[in-house]
Write a protein that holds these residues in place. Sequence first.
Motif, PDB file in Angstrom:
ATOM      1  N   LEU A  70      -6.212  -6.965  -1.085  1.00  0.00           N
ATOM      2  CA  LEU A  70      -7.327  -7.844  -1.437  1.00  0.00           C
ATOM      3  C   LEU A  70      -8.288  -7.148  -2.397  1.00  0.00           C
ATOM      4  O   LEU A  70      -8.802  -7.771  -3.340  1.00  0.00           O
ATOM      5  N   VAL A  71      -8.568  -5.864  -2.144  1.00  0.00           N
ATOM      6  CA  VAL A  71      -9.434  -5.107  -3.048  1.00  0.00           C
ATOM      7  C   VAL A  71      -8.787  -4.990  -4.421  1.00  0.00           C
ATOM      8  O   VAL A  71      -9.456  -5.118  -5.460  1.00  0.00           O
ATOM      9  N   ALA A  72      -7.477  -4.750  -4.450  1.00  0.00           N
ATOM     10  CA  ALA A  72      -6.763  -4.654  -5.722  1.00  0.00           C
ATOM     11  C   ALA A  72      -6.877  -5.953  -6.517  1.00  0.00           C
ATOM     12  O   ALA A  72      -7.152  -5.941  -7.730  1.00  0.00           O
ATOM     13  N   ASP A  73      -6.689  -7.096  -5.844  1.00  0.00           N
ATOM     14  CA  ASP A  73      -6.812  -8.385  -6.522  1.00  0.00           C
ATOM     15  C   ASP A  73      -8.246  -8.655  -6.953  1.00  0.00           C
ATOM     16  O   ASP A  73      -8.497  -9.192  -8.046  1.00  0.00           O
ATOM     17  N   GLY A  74      -9.202  -8.301  -6.078  1.00  0.00           N
ATOM     18  CA  GLY A  74     -10.597  -8.592  -6.369  1.00  0.00           C
ATOM     19  C   GLY A  74     -11.125  -7.861  -7.586  1.00  0.00           C
ATOM     20  O   GLY A  74     -11.926  -8.409  -8.360  1.00  0.00           O
TER      21      GLY A  74
ATOM     22  N   GLY B 236     -10.062  -6.420   9.999  1.00  0.00           N
ATOM     23  CA  GLY B 236     -10.096  -6.393   8.547  1.00  0.00           C
ATOM     24  C   GLY B 236      -9.113  -7.356   7.919  1.00  0.00           C
ATOM     25  O   GLY B 236      -9.447  -8.090   6.978  1.00  0.00           O
ATOM     26  N   GLY B 237      -7.869  -7.397   8.452  1.00  0.00           N
ATOM     27  CA  GLY B 237      -6.844  -8.254   7.868  1.00  0.00           C
ATOM     28  C   GLY B 237      -7.147  -9.733   8.015  1.00  0.00           C
ATOM     29  O   GLY B 237      -7.050 -10.502   7.053  1.00  0.00           O
ATOM     30  N   VAL B 238      -7.535 -10.173   9.223  1.00  0.00           N
ATOM     31  CA  VAL B 238      -7.782 -11.595   9.470  1.00  0.00           C
ATOM     32  C   VAL B 238      -9.041 -12.065   8.753  1.00  0.00           C
ATOM     33  O   VAL B 238      -9.047 -13.087   8.054  1.00  0.00           O
ATOM     34  N   LEU B 239     -10.129 -11.306   8.911  1.00  0.00           N
ATOM     35  CA  LEU B 239     -11.387 -11.717   8.278  1.00  0.00           C
ATOM     36  C   LEU B 239     -11.273 -11.653   6.760  1.00  0.00           C
ATOM     37  O   LEU B 239     -11.769 -12.539   6.039  1.00  0.00           O
ATOM     38  N   GLY B 240     -10.591 -10.622   6.254  1.00  0.00           N
ATOM     39  CA  GLY B 240     -10.422 -10.510   4.810  1.00  0.00           C
ATOM     40  C   GLY B 240      -9.586 -11.631   4.235  1.00  0.00           C
ATOM     41  O   GLY B 240      -9.866 -12.135   3.142  1.00  0.00           O
ATOM     42  N   ASP B 241      -8.539 -12.052   4.957  1.00  0.00           N
ATOM     43  CA  ASP B 241      -7.693 -13.142   4.484  1.00  0.00           C
ATOM     44  C   ASP B 241      -8.462 -14.454   4.361  1.00  0.00           C
ATOM     45  O   ASP B 241      -8.231 -15.243   3.444  1.00  0.00           O
ATOM     46  N   HIS B 242      -9.389 -14.697   5.290  1.00  0.00           N
ATOM     47  CA  HIS B 242     -10.098 -15.969   5.312  1.00  0.00           C
ATOM     48  C   HIS B 242     -11.382 -15.964   4.472  1.00  0.00           C
ATOM     49  O   HIS B 242     -11.734 -16.992   3.887  1.00  0.00           O
ATOM     50  N   LEU B 243     -12.088 -14.835   4.434  1.00  0.00           N
ATOM     51  CA  LEU B 243     -13.404 -14.811   3.796  1.00  0.00           C
ATOM     52  C   LEU B 243     -13.508 -13.815   2.650  1.00  0.00           C
ATOM     53  O   LEU B 243     -14.583 -13.681   2.063  1.00  0.00           O
ATOM     54  N   GLY B 244     -12.431 -13.132   2.328  1.00  0.00           N
ATOM     55  CA  GLY B 244     -12.483 -12.153   1.254  1.00  0.00           C
ATOM     56  C   GLY B 244     -12.729 -10.748   1.771  1.00  0.00           C
ATOM     57  O   GLY B 244     -13.182 -10.555   2.903  1.00  0.00           O
TER      58      GLY B 244
ATOM     59  N   ALA C 290       0.984   2.477   4.208  1.00  0.00           N
ATOM     60  CA  ALA C 290       2.075   1.860   3.449  1.00  0.00           C
ATOM     61  C   ALA C 290       2.470   0.495   3.999  1.00  0.00           C
ATOM     62  O   ALA C 290       3.087  -0.304   3.285  1.00  0.00           O
ATOM     63  N   LEU C 291       2.104   0.219   5.244  1.00  0.00           N
ATOM     64  CA  LEU C 291       2.526  -1.036   5.870  1.00  0.00           C
ATOM     65  C   LEU C 291       2.009  -2.256   5.122  1.00  0.00           C
ATOM     66  O   LEU C 291       2.731  -3.247   4.954  1.00  0.00           O
ATOM     67  N   ALA C 292       0.748  -2.209   4.663  1.00  0.00           N
ATOM     68  CA  ALA C 292       0.196  -3.363   3.940  1.00  0.00           C
ATOM     69  C   ALA C 292       0.995  -3.652   2.681  1.00  0.00           C
ATOM     70  O   ALA C 292       1.236  -4.811   2.333  1.00  0.00           O
ATOM     71  N   LEU C 293       1.438  -2.594   1.988  1.00  0.00           N
ATOM     72  CA  LEU C 293       2.239  -2.790   0.778  1.00  0.00           C
ATOM     73  C   LEU C 293       3.621  -3.322   1.125  1.00  0.00           C
ATOM     74  O   LEU C 293       4.174  -4.150   0.390  1.00  0.00           O
ATOM     75  N   LEU C 294       4.206  -2.869   2.241  1.00  0.00           N
ATOM     76  CA  LEU C 294       5.516  -3.361   2.664  1.00  0.00           C
ATOM     77  C   LEU C 294       5.469  -4.849   2.984  1.00  0.00           C
ATOM     78  O   LEU C 294       6.320  -5.637   2.540  1.00  0.00           O
ATOM     79  N   LEU C 295       4.467  -5.274   3.755  1.00  0.00           N
ATOM     80  CA  LEU C 295       4.422  -6.659   4.232  1.00  0.00           C
ATOM     81  C   LEU C 295       4.016  -7.640   3.140  1.00  0.00           C
ATOM     82  O   LEU C 295       4.432  -8.800   3.168  1.00  0.00           O
ATOM     83  N   THR C 296       3.186  -7.203   2.196  1.00  0.00           N
ATOM     84  CA  THR C 296       2.755  -8.131   1.151  1.00  0.00           C
ATOM     85  C   THR C 296       3.728  -8.179  -0.029  1.00  0.00           C
ATOM     86  O   THR C 296       3.622  -9.053  -0.885  1.00  0.00           O
ATOM     87  N   GLY C 297       4.677  -7.230  -0.090  1.00  0.00           N
ATOM     88  CA  GLY C 297       5.679  -7.233  -1.149  1.00  0.00           C
ATOM     89  C   GLY C 297       7.033  -7.679  -0.619  1.00  0.00           C
ATOM     90  O   GLY C 297       7.164  -8.108   0.529  1.00  0.00           O
TER      91      GLY C 297
END
Length: 390
Positions: free
Chosen positions: A21-25, A139-147, A218-225
Motif C-alpha cells: 500500500l505504501v509503494a502504491d501510495g 495493519g492489513g485489514v485497516l490499511g485495505d479498507h482505509l488506506g 516477504a509474505l506480503a510480496l508473496l501473497l500480493t503477487g
Amino acid sequence: MALACGVSVANVYFPQALTPLVADGFGIAPGTAAGVATVTQLGYAAGIFLLVPLGDRLPRRPLISVLLAVTGCALLAAGLAPAAGLLVAAGAVVGLATVVPQLLLPLAAGLVAPYRRGAVIGTLQGGLIGGILLARTFGGVLGDHLGWRAPYLVAAGLTGLLALVLALALPSTGPATRERYPALLADTVRMLRTEPGLRRSALYQATLFAGFSAAWTALALLLTGPPYRLGTQAVGVLALIGAASMFCAPAAGRWVDRHGPDRVNGWCIAATLAAAAVLTAGAAGGATGLAGLVVGLLLLDVAVQCSQVANQARIFALNPAARSRLNTAYMTCSFLGGSAGSWLGIRVHARYGWPGVCALIALAAAVALAARLRGPGRTDTPSAPPAAAE
C-alpha cells in the motif's frame, strides 16, 4: 503489563503488512517501501541499546509514560507524512521510542520469586506475541479498507491513551543503580563479553528472529503477487491464525521452570527447521500453498516466541541488579538479527522467490543448532520451588 506490552510493540510490526500500500501510495518500488519496516526495526534495536539501560537508573513509571508519549507523536507524524522520506524518518523515531515492553519485562521479573519467573515472563510474553502478530491483522485489514495512513493514526491515539493509563497503574519502583549513563552503556557491552549465558541467548534469538522477520516481511510480496494475487488483508488474516502462538508462551514459561531454558531452546530450534520445510509448500499456490503457509507460519511463530521466553528467563537469572542492561544487550542483538532478516528476506525473495526465503529460515536455524550442540552452560538448570510453595 501484558496488555501494555502487546499494544506498544504492535507499533513496530504493523508496517510490515503495509508495504504494498505504501509503494502504491507514493509510487515507489516495493523493496523501497519495505524500508519503512526495516528502519523501524533498526530504530527499535537502537532504542533498546540506548534507552532500556535507563530502567536500571531511573524510576520506570515516568520513563515508560514519556516514551509512550514520544511514540504517539511519531506515529501521528508518520500518518500525516507527505513523502516517503518523512515516513521513513518518523518510522525510525517510532522504533526508537517503542521500547516499553523491554522495560516492563525486567520490572515484572523483579516482582516475583525465582521459581515463578518463567511463568510470569511467559504471561507478559503472551501479551507481547499477541501485539506482534495481531499488529499485522490490524495493519492489513485497516490499511485495505482505509488506506495505509489509517493504521498509523489509530495507533497514535491508542498509544497516547496507554501513556495515561500506565502513568496511573504501574507500581512505583526505585533505581537499582546510581551509575552514570555512559557506564550503563559500557556495562551492556561488557556483559556480552563476560556472560556466556547472555551470549548464547542472544545468538539463539538473533538467528531465529532473523528467519521469522524474513518470512513475515516477504509474505506480503508473496501473497500480493503471483500465484496468489491477494490483497494485504490476506496478510492480516494469516497473522490472526498465527496469533494462536500467544497461548503457548505461558506454557513455555512453565516448561522453562520445570526443565530449564536450554532444553526448551532445543525444541524451538527443531521446530524452526520443521517450519522452514513446511513453508516451502507456499510456493505452489492454491489451497495447498495456503495450507502450507498457515501451518508453517504457526509453527515458526510458536518456535520463535517460546524461544524468547526461555532466553529471557536465562538472562534475568544472571544478575538481579542489572536486568535492564542484560535485556538491553540481549534484545539489541535479537532485533539486529530481525532487521538483517527483513533486509535479506526482501532481497532473497526478489532473486530466488519464496523457496529462497524458506532456505534462509533453515540456514538461520542451522546456525542456532550449531551453537546449541556445543552444550548448555551453568545457567541452564531449572529453578525448583521451595517446599512451602509446592
